[in-house]
Design a protein around this motif. Structure first.
Motif, PDB file in Angstrom:
ATOM      1  N   ILE A 112     -75.012   2.745 -33.531  1.00 51.39           N
ATOM      2  CA  ILE A 112     -75.161   4.181 -33.787  1.00 51.39           C
ATOM      3  C   ILE A 112     -76.221   4.370 -34.863  1.00 51.39           C
ATOM      4  O   ILE A 112     -76.207   3.661 -35.867  1.00 51.39           O
TER       5      ILE A 112
ATOM      6  N   THR B  49     -75.597  13.604 -30.760  1.00 45.83           N
ATOM      7  CA  THR B  49     -75.408  14.978 -31.230  1.00 45.83           C
ATOM      8  C   THR B  49     -76.605  15.402 -32.055  1.00 45.83           C
ATOM      9  O   THR B  49     -77.297  14.560 -32.643  1.00 45.83           O
TER      10      THR B  49
ATOM     11  N   ASN C 182     -77.101  12.223 -34.602  1.00 41.72           N
ATOM     12  CA  ASN C 182     -76.880  10.790 -34.403  1.00 41.72           C
ATOM     13  C   ASN C 182     -76.901  10.461 -32.913  1.00 41.72           C
ATOM     14  O   ASN C 182     -76.863  11.365 -32.074  1.00 41.72           O
TER      15      ASN C 182
ATOM     16  N   HIS D  76     -78.398   7.351 -37.201  1.00 41.25           N
ATOM     17  CA  HIS D  76     -78.365   8.734 -37.689  1.00 41.25           C
ATOM     18  C   HIS D  76     -79.737   9.119 -38.209  1.00 41.25           C
ATOM     19  O   HIS D  76     -80.481   8.267 -38.683  1.00 41.25           O
TER      20      HIS D  76
HETATM   21  C1  LIG Z   1     -72.290  12.376 -35.017  1.00 38.96           C
HETATM   22  O1  LIG Z   1     -72.444  13.710 -35.432  1.00 38.96           O
HETATM   23  C2  LIG Z   1     -71.372  14.559 -35.097  1.00 38.96           C
HETATM   24  C3  LIG Z   1     -71.745  15.970 -35.493  1.00 38.96           C
HETATM   25  O2  LIG Z   1     -72.053  16.012 -36.845  1.00 38.96           O
HETATM   26  C4  LIG Z   1     -70.115  14.103 -35.787  1.00 38.96           C
HETATM   27  O3  LIG Z   1     -69.021  14.899 -35.404  1.00 38.96           O
HETATM   28  C5  LIG Z   1     -69.858  12.663 -35.385  1.00 38.96           C
HETATM   29  O4  LIG Z   1     -68.766  12.167 -36.111  1.00 38.96           O
HETATM   30  C6  LIG Z   1     -71.063  11.805 -35.675  1.00 38.96           C
HETATM   31  N1  LIG Z   1     -70.850  10.478 -35.146  1.00 38.96           N
HETATM   32  C7  LIG Z   1     -70.782   9.426 -35.941  1.00 38.96           C
HETATM   33  C8  LIG Z   1     -70.497   8.136 -35.293  1.00 38.96           C
HETATM   34  O5  LIG Z   1     -70.986   9.515 -37.132  1.00 38.96           O
END
Ligand SMILES: *[C@@H]1O[C@H](CO)[C@@H](O)[C@H](O)[C@H]1NC(C)=O
Ligand SMILES: *[C@@H]1O[C@H](CO)[C@@H](O)[C@H](O)[C@H]1NC(C)=O
Ligand SMILES: *[C@@H]1O[C@H](CO)[C@@H](O)[C@H](O)[C@H]1NC(C)=O
Ligand SMILES: *[C@@H]1O[C@H](CO)[C@@H](O)[C@H](O)[C@H]1NC(C)=O
Ligand SMILES: *[C@@H]1O[C@H](CO)[C@@H](O)[C@H](O)[C@H]1NC(C)=O
Ligand SMILES: *[C@@H]1O[C@H](CO)[C@@H](O)[C@H](O)[C@H]1NC(C)=O
Ligand SMILES: *[C@@H]1O[C@H](CO)[C@@H](O)[C@H](O)[C@H]1NC(C)=O
Ligand SMILES: *[C@@H]1O[C@H](CO)[C@@H](O)[C@H](O)[C@H]1NC(C)=O
Length: 789
Positions: free
Chosen positions: A215, A191, A202, A217
């Motif tokens: 994962i 995303t 991330n 970020h």
């Molecule tokens: C990645 O980013 C999206 C959008 O901010 C969020 O909804 C999602 O929880 C995030 N994924 C993780 C694994 O943190």
């Protein structure tokens, strides 16, 4: 390389005062001798960019050629600038997540920009590359310059755009994109959201030599100009709406290239700064990392802090070169620099478990680093090594197994034995400690777990074949093993490695006063003998090598199998873990016949005595059977010590350094492997080589007049000094030695040398002497009388 301001200022000063001061010694600037471009071509895969010692953030230009470590001097094109890397690893390129890429769009039309990796790839100006500790920069051939420096978890970039105009005479607007990818294009879903002068998001990625996924970020912010527009791009088309994007992979795993961008009005200076925080925890934490570590966007200040950190680490070692060439000094200091790039300190960035213990990652792999890299850190950076050992133990505590290979929070593939056992024993016998002591009871529990319990998946932890190991005392070829899963191969190398692992466990048991453990694992440390076939011969192209007696595979029923002793040697082709596994891993029976680090005395007897042993070693090194670019060969260079001929080890060292390890971009014979080749070079040049897991360094004269190590904990200085040093390396043979002024005849020394700050003086001559040759002067072996271990 950084110009040495101090020296030139001093030169000016001494010119001013020349009437009074005769000649000031020029100040030594160690950075003059750190060349980060060594091993950036020819498969060295060295990370050339900006990093702190063991830093998580590692910024460099990524290319589309040899990009395992991001950048290469192979003349390929730049495809991005990214913030995390590994160094010297083999196989798939590692990390390189969320690269930025600066460009102009022709005629300022967004759709004219090159978003895709292949389309945007741009050659760089080879002579513009500047790499120094904490810093990297280059110019693309289109004139855009990129400079970068780092903190522990964040990178700071300066992208400088030359002024360019469209057909209508209007100045073009610099665009910087962020690509939701990594070097291996392993991204699963990701995303991104673009807001104001920031882009965050991330992605899920696959580790480069392991299983599972991780994962990551990011949080990128820009400053230096006003924003013209911003948005997202997908498959070479971009729009200013929407500002958010989620990408995934379809059922056919189609890889859609995508990301975000910001376009700026070109500032008068041409420079736009980008600050990128990274985190394995959350995008918020990535932003916090960037804000806390780079609060003022002070490029020079951040760079200076990184330089200070490196100077501090390197200040532990000092050299009196005695006329040794600049190129050898560069080889030496650059090698030491590279031993401290990885493993990486991810403390506070591990989402997998909660702990107050340190967390280090990129143990990539211990099969490479147990041999000399981690032992080198025992000398130059014991505090950090003790944190690494605590991290290995904490990983055991939370995942149930010691790591063998680990990267990007994932388990990597096990190549042979349970190598953490050796790392831990090496730390134990050298009394390694740090600000917080290592929990040796936990350490013993962890290594015994490797020796006693078979994991379901021993392709990434522990050992396989333990039922046979305990019942038959060897790992059989075609083992019947229903307890766990792993590549059912490497029965010879695993037998040798497990034997040594068990020896290491026996030493820890002994030190902890555990008599039963000591006895049990000492017995198992002899298992290697069970695969020795006394009548086995070896020939090359039909011609008998003249040697009889080699290790061979053995089946469960006790019958011998057969593997040609030269199979998997450079003469016969490489054997990889997955494509063509054999009964030895990545090397031949010829190479592995010398992997009995615990008992060379027995091995020498088994191979027919000292003369025969030396003949075999010579044959290994001169016949093309060994590859000095792969780690199993390291210790073989010094094994003459065990046959009472230290001078022959010295001769061998000089045949490899600088012949195969030198200060050029192509100066490594194989992957640097997280600094494994680097540590080999450094150990060769300081004149002490470890037999890891034992309190033993094999002595061979340093490449310099003298080398000193200030112990970082006690501040005591240990010095190894050549008397009669000759920089043309004709006088390289020890005639006589003294330790703290008293005659010293052993050809090896223990870690006390460093802990207690001793002085070892070696008197050199042009021919081999009888120094260090007597039975009692040889390094310890399990079966030799008076084993002092
Ligand atoms: C990645 O980013 C999206 C959008 O901010 C969020 O909804 C999602 O929880 C995030 N994924 C993780 C694994 O943190
Ligand atoms: C390449 O970089 C060097 C060093 O910065 C510079 O002198 C040279 O002019 C550059 N070449 C081109 C073609 O821009
Ligand atoms: C993202 O990818 C991972 C790994 O393929 C998967 O487990 C996860 O469910 C995906 N998340 C979304 C929101 O698609
Ligand atoms: C590792 O990183 C943590 C968090 O940044 C820091 O507190 C610690 O001092 C570092 N450890 C070493 C050995 O450098
Ligand atoms: C480690 O400590 C023990 C116990 O104090 C001591 O006997 C041994 O010599 C030390 N080893 C080294 C390498 O200093
Ligand atoms: C032992 O096992 C091997 C491999 O299965 C087989 O080839 C061989 O014939 C067996 N030998 C005996 C004596 O049973
Ligand atoms: C430097 O090392 C490389 C890699 O081992 C080797 O190919 C090359 O011949 C060496 N160069 C010199 C001048 O020894
Ligand atoms: C080495 O030292 C010993 C004792 O200190 C002395 O007797 C001998 O002559 C020396 N040998 C050489 C070759 O210097």
């Amino acid at each position: 390389m950084t110009p040495i301001l101090e020296v030139s200022r001093l030169g000016f000063l001494s010119w001013l005062l020349c009437a009074v001061v005769v000649q000031a010694e020029p100040l030594f600037d160690v950075f003059k001798y750190v060349d980060q471009l060594i091993g950036t071509d020819n498969g060295g895969n060295v990370f050339a960019g900006a990093t702190l010692p063991y830093g998580m953030a590692k910024a460099v230009a990524d290319v589309d050629g040899q990009n395992t470590g991001g950048f290469s001097t192979d003349g390929s094109n730049v495809i991005g600038f990214s913030h995390m890397h590994d160094s010297g690893t083999g196989g798939n390129p590692s990390l390189g997540n969320f690269p930025l890429f600066p460009q102009y769009c022709a005629e300022d039309v967004l759709d004219n920009c090159n978003f895709l990796r292949e389309a945007r790839a741009t050659p760089y100006n080879g002579s513009s590359v500047v790499a120094s500790p904490g810093y990297f920069s280059l110019s693309l051939v289109n004139g855009i310059q990129a400079e970068m420096t780092v903190t522990q978890h964040a990178a700071l970039y300066h992208f400088t755009f030359p002024s360019e105009t469209a057909a209508d005479g209007k100045e073009l607007s610099p665009l910087i994109l962020l690509d939701l990818t990594d070097l291996a294009a392993s991204r699963q879903n990701a995303t991104i959201s673009v807001e104001g002068a920031g882009i965050r998001g991330n992605g899920t990625f696959i580790p480069s030599f392991g299983g599972g996924s991780f994962i990551m970020h990011f949080c990128a912010e820009f400053t230096g100009s006003t924003i013209k527009d911003s948005g997202i791009w997908v498959n070479n088309r971009a729009g200013t709406e929407p500002k958010d994007l989620f990408v995934t992979r379809g059922i056919n795993l189609f890889y859609l290239e995508a990301g975000g961008f910001i376009r700026f009005d070109r500032p008068a200076s041409g420079t736009i700064s980008a600050r990128v925080g990274v985190s394995f925890v959350s995008a918020d934490q990535a932003c916090r990392n960037a804000e806390e570590e780079i609060p003022d966007w002070d490029f020079d200040g951040i760079k200076k802090t990184a330089e200070d950190a490196w100077r501090e680490k390197l200040s532990v070692v000092s050299v009196d070169a005695g006329g040794a060439s600049d190129s050898l000094q560069t080889n030496f200091w650059s090698a030491i620099y590279r031993t401290m790039i990885s493993p990486q300190n991810y403390t506070g960035e591990n989402p997998l478990w909660t702990s107050d213990e340190p967390y280090f990652d990129s143990f990539y792999c211990l099969w490479d680093s147990f041999r000399s890299q981690l032992p080198f850190l025992t000398i130059v950076d014991p505090d950090t090594l003790s944190s690494m050992v605590r991290s290995l133990l904490d990983t055991y505590k939370h995942l149930g197994w010691l790591p063998d290979c680990r990267m990007s929070l994932c388990k990597g593939f096990t190549q042979g034995g349970s190598n953490a056992d050796i790392v831990i024993a090496d730390a134990f016998v050298k009394n390694l400690t740090g600000p917080v002591p290592i929990d040796w009871a936990l350490a013993y529990e962890a290594v015994v777990n490797d020796a006693e319990n078979e994991p379901l998946d021993w392709s990434n932890e522990g050992r396989g074949g333990l039922m046979s190991w305990k019942a038959l005392n060897y790992i059989p070829a075609l083992d019947f093993d229903y307890l766990g899963f792993g590549t059912n191969s490497r029965s010879i190398s695993r037998t040798l490695e497990y034997s040594y692992n068990d020896f290491c466990i026996s030493k820890i048991a002994q030190g902890l006063g555990n008599g039963n453990g000591h006895a049990k694992y000492s017995d198992r440390a002899m298992n290697w003998k069970n695969l020795f076939k006394p009548d086995q011969k070896s020939s090359i192209n039909g011609k008998d090598t003249g040697f009889t007696g080699f290790f061979q595979p053995k089946y469960l029923n006790g019958t011998w199998g057969f593997q040609d002793p030269i199979l998997c040697s450079p003469l016969d082709g490489f054997c990889s873990l997955t494509s063509n596994p054999q009964e030895t891993f990545e090397d031949s029976i010829w190479e592995y016949q010398f992997f009995v680090p615990q008992d060379f005395a027995s091995l020498i007897t088994l191979l027919g005595g000292e003369v025969e042993f030396i003949k075999r070693l010579d044959f290994l090194h001169t016949s093309g059977l060994t590859d000095i670019g792969n780690e199993p060969s390291f210790l073989t260079v010094f094994l003459y010590h065990y046959a009472g001929r230290p001078a022959l080890s010295t001769q061998r060292v000089h045949s490899y350094v600088p012949g195969y390890f030198n200060a050029s971009t192509t100066g490594l014979p194989g992957n640097d492997d997280n600094g494994a080749m680097a540590s080999f070079t450094a150990f060769c040049m300081i004149g002490l080589f470890p037999n890891p897991g034992q309190n033993v360094y094999l002595i061979s004269p340093p490449f310099f007049e003298s080398v000193s190590f200030r112990h970082p904990q006690s501040s005591k200085a240990a010095t190894i000094k050549n008397i009669g040093f000759d920089p043309s390396y004709k006088n390289v043979y020890v005639q006589n030695a003294t330790l703290n002024g008293k005659p010293y005849t052993r050809n090896w020394i223990g870690h006390e040398f460093f802990l207690e700050g001793m002085v070892l003086e070696l008197v050199l001559g042009e021919t081999e002497s009888d120094w260090g040759t007597k039975e009692e002067d040889r390094p310890p072996s399990m079966s030799a009388a008076g084993m002092a271990m």
